[in-house]
Motif scaffolding. Structure first.
Motif, PDB file in Angstrom:
ATOM      1  N   ASP A 187       0.824  -1.212   0.000  1.00 17.32           N
ATOM      2  CA  ASP A 187       0.000   0.000   0.000  1.00 17.32           C
ATOM      3  C   ASP A 187       0.856   1.260   0.000  1.00 17.32           C
ATOM      4  O   ASP A 187       1.568   1.528   0.972  1.00 17.32           O
ATOM      5  N   PHE A 188       0.774   2.016  -1.102  1.00 13.21           N
ATOM      6  CA  PHE A 188       1.424   3.331  -1.175  1.00 13.21           C
ATOM      7  C   PHE A 188       2.898   3.215  -0.813  1.00 13.21           C
ATOM      8  O   PHE A 188       3.404   3.880   0.088  1.00 13.21           O
ATOM      9  N   ALA A 189       3.583   2.360  -1.557  1.00 12.88           N
ATOM     10  CA  ALA A 189       4.966   1.999  -1.226  1.00 12.88           C
ATOM     11  C   ALA A 189       5.874   3.214  -1.127  1.00 12.88           C
ATOM     12  O   ALA A 189       5.692   4.210  -1.820  1.00 12.88           O
ATOM     13  N   ASN A 190       6.848   3.105  -0.250  1.00 15.05           N
ATOM     14  CA  ASN A 190       7.973   4.023  -0.184  1.00 15.05           C
ATOM     15  C   ASN A 190       9.114   3.355  -0.917  1.00 15.05           C
ATOM     16  O   ASN A 190       9.550   2.288  -0.494  1.00 15.05           O
ATOM     17  N   PRO A 191       9.604   3.904  -2.028  1.00 19.04           N
ATOM     18  CA  PRO A 191       9.425   5.272  -2.509  1.00 19.04           C
ATOM     19  C   PRO A 191       8.420   5.459  -3.637  1.00 19.04           C
ATOM     20  O   PRO A 191       8.148   6.592  -3.988  1.00 19.04           O
TER      21      PRO A 191
END
Lengths: 428, 428
Positions: free
Chosen positions: A188-192
């Motif tokens: 979910d909404f990975a970094n980066p």
């Protein structure tokens, strides 16, 4: 004996280019304190109130009294050494049930000093020797590759969302006599990258991992922060065969200064004598060698926050979610405004449109390296993060990460205007 | 993919007999909750007051305001991510100056999650490859051997206080092509032996370490707790050539539940490009891969305690020192009373007479193993710690450790009476 050590005789992870890159980013940030910064992934501070810390603490201590603990036992819980797995697993399990629909046995929870310690423990447990390999979704969060380097564990990047590449990598490694142990992924909404996996891809990932004999390490610090309603189930919620080790964090949903995270590790471990234990219990043994305990103080304060919100952080984070969602909308709108479709085609510019979280990625028509970043800070008063350090096997040289979490809408508007000047000045 | 992992395919440190021994000790302690326990090394709780935590926190936040920080900056310091080396190095340096006569540059301090994380970072930095070895004073605190196992670092035990053996071990290792890097030692009231080094021995140790090219890792959790006045200087206070890396802990002088420790690492590290940094800065890089930050919450509360005591923990610990000193005196007196000289000669029993700290060691005329410990708990209602697990290369099979820190004088009297029955029943 001289007090002079040479860097070369210290551990190899200290000579790592990634660490140098992070150090450089911090230095530049300090040198240009007035620059608008799209760099840090830290949460918005507008929701923090120092006065309330004592309230949270008291709420937790009252909770202990309400469970029948004597004043002496309450004191012991707060001040002394305690169980290695932590003291608020029950509250974490209730929160996971309320917020994620996850049914978790508190015995399978290890409370850790941030998700970072959780990564370290999981990697250490799973990777026993030089043949063991951790697969990482690439571009990849630097915390997990850092933990792997500290432990001398080899990582192999697999392009984000590419299941065929995952299968190929696992099979190639086994062909080489190596043992791929797990895949690290932020669904979910990975970094980066800011990207998320669809529900179908989640199910397919679990199937592929099962076929290849891989555990999945799911790291979920940003799951709450969707731009639009309609959350997807975590991998752990879809997990029917205990394939998923889940890393949780309160850094973004409560606050980072408590450094509180946790691991859900419900896998069964069989000893040579046939006795079984939970992977969580094995992680706790390792934790006794890293930090002994997660501070009871941090657990008590976060425990009090959970209690004060009826173990429902999704509800408690409605204002935060609105803030991040609005910020991401402003970022994408301002990029669109400064670079209409025709203009960005002409320049060779593009960006992704994450459905939530803190991050978006900009593809630029020039090398977005440290030198460019520093030039941008100096000449345009705006900061961002080069993407190349997030690619363990190279790549991302013309990409940069923009984080919207710590800025206001006004700052994002101003920041994108400055960034647009910088892009035009460098687009040749 | 099965959820069943086998212990054998996990990291080797999880199959370690020492970990099993510690787990067994905890199990027995839980099974016999009414036994008087000489086992735990935890501090006395009589000095802890839950109500005061908020006071400490407020004192620290007021201190920040007094230094000119805005309310926004105070909030950031408490709630956000912060400097990896920590935020209270200045207060720690003042305390070390007041209490230990140690002049320390705050820049050389890394605040850690207990001394345990400090050990992990120091070992990781110093030991780069398979040829690197850590020498440990034996019997040895299990925290440091545990951290070494987690990192796959070889340890070689050297008998406590035996400088000739230290020299011989270092030379033998170098002869084998290995690289002895440092000696780990607890010079004051060591855990588990309770013994201390004389001032002369401290100076000789530093000379020997210098001759052999070894750093010295000094761990000092118990230094305050002398039975009689007349503290000895720390190795770090005698250190003229930055040979000593100092590990500090607030677990025994403030409270364990904050999990606050620190490393003083003022050694200079030279990079290939000639630039120098402090070892502390290198440790901070590693810390970014273990826990990212030490919780600001813990730092703020301990910082407030330091401020409230004018950065003088020796004075603040006068009641605690009196308590531990009285307890140790009672232990030695009661042992003497139950086993007068002639009687103990007859039985083949002896013990050491530590000058302070939490621990004493009893040499018994039978195997003091886990089975004996459990029998003693079951039949005599008293617990202790087998010494054998503290000897990495074997030994200590007929020794047991007695800790007096968490008991009252009455409990010690009753406990020694029970222990005496057990010893007589097992002395054949």
């Amino acid at each position: 004996m001289s007090a002079h050590l040479s860097l070369g005789e210290l551990h190899g992870s200290l000579s790592d280019p990634l660490l140098d890159a992070m150090t450089f980013l911090n230095e530049v940030t300090e040198r240009y304190p007035d620059a608008l910064s799209f760099a840090p992934g830290r949460p918005h501070e507008g929701f923090f109130e120092t006065d309330r810390v004592s309230e949270y603490l008291d709420a937790y201590l009252d909770h202990l009294r309400g469970r029948g603990l004597t004043e002496q036992q309450v004191r012991t819980a707060l001040f002394q050494y305690g169980p290695t797995k932590g003291i608020i697993a029950d509250l974490i399990a209730r929160t996971l049930a309320n917020d994620e629909g996850l049914t978790v046995d508190p015995a399978s929870v290890v409370v850790t000093v941030g998700a970072q310690e959780g990564m370290l423990l999981v990697l250490r447990a799973l990777c026993a020797g030089p043949e063991d390999v951790l697969l990482v979704s690439s571009p990849c969060y630097v915390g997990v590759t850092g933990a792997a380097r500290l432990l001398d564990i080899a990582t192999v990047p697999v392009p984000e969302g590419d299941l065929a590449a995952l299968t190929a990598a696992a099979q190639r490694l086994r062909g080489e006599g190596r043992r791929p142990r797990a895949l690290y992924v932020v669904p979910d909404f990975a970094n980066p990258s800011g990207t998320s996996m669809s529900v179908e891809d989640r199910a397919r990932l679990l199937d592929t991992a099962a076929e290849e004999g891989l555990l999945v390490i799911e790291d979920n610090p940003y799951g709450f922060f969707a731009r639009e309603p309609g959350e997807r189930p975590t991998l752990k919620a879809l997990d029917r065969h205990r394939q998923v080790v889940y890393l949780g964090s309160f850094a973004k949903t409560c606050f980072p200064g408590a450094r509180l995270g946790y691991v859900v590790a419900d896998q069964e471990v069989r000893a040579p004598d046939g006795r079984t234990s939970l992977l969580a219990d094995q992680l706790a043994k390792l934790k006794s060698m890293t930090t002994v305990n997660t501070p009871a103080l941090s657990q008590a304060v976060i425990g009090g926050m959970l209690l004060g919100n009826d173990c429902r952080l999704r509800d408690a984070n409605v204002p935060a979610r609105a803030h991040y969602a609005a910020n991401l909308t402003v970022l994408l709108r301002e990029l669109e405004r400064h670079f209409p479709a025709a203009e960005r085609a002409r320049l060779g510019l593009s960006w992704n449109e994450p459905e939530g979280g803190f991050f978006a990625v900009l593809d630029v028509p020039f090398t977005a390296d440290e030198a460019a970043m520093e030039r941008c800070a100096r000449d345009h008063g705006v900061l961002w993060t080069p993407m190349a350090p997030f690619y363990p096997a190279g790549g991302g040289e013309r990409r940069l990460r923009l984080s919207i979490s710590a800025l206001s809408e006004r700052q994002i508007e101003a920041g994108v205007a400055r960034l647009a000047d910088f892009v035009r000045a460098n687009a040749g």
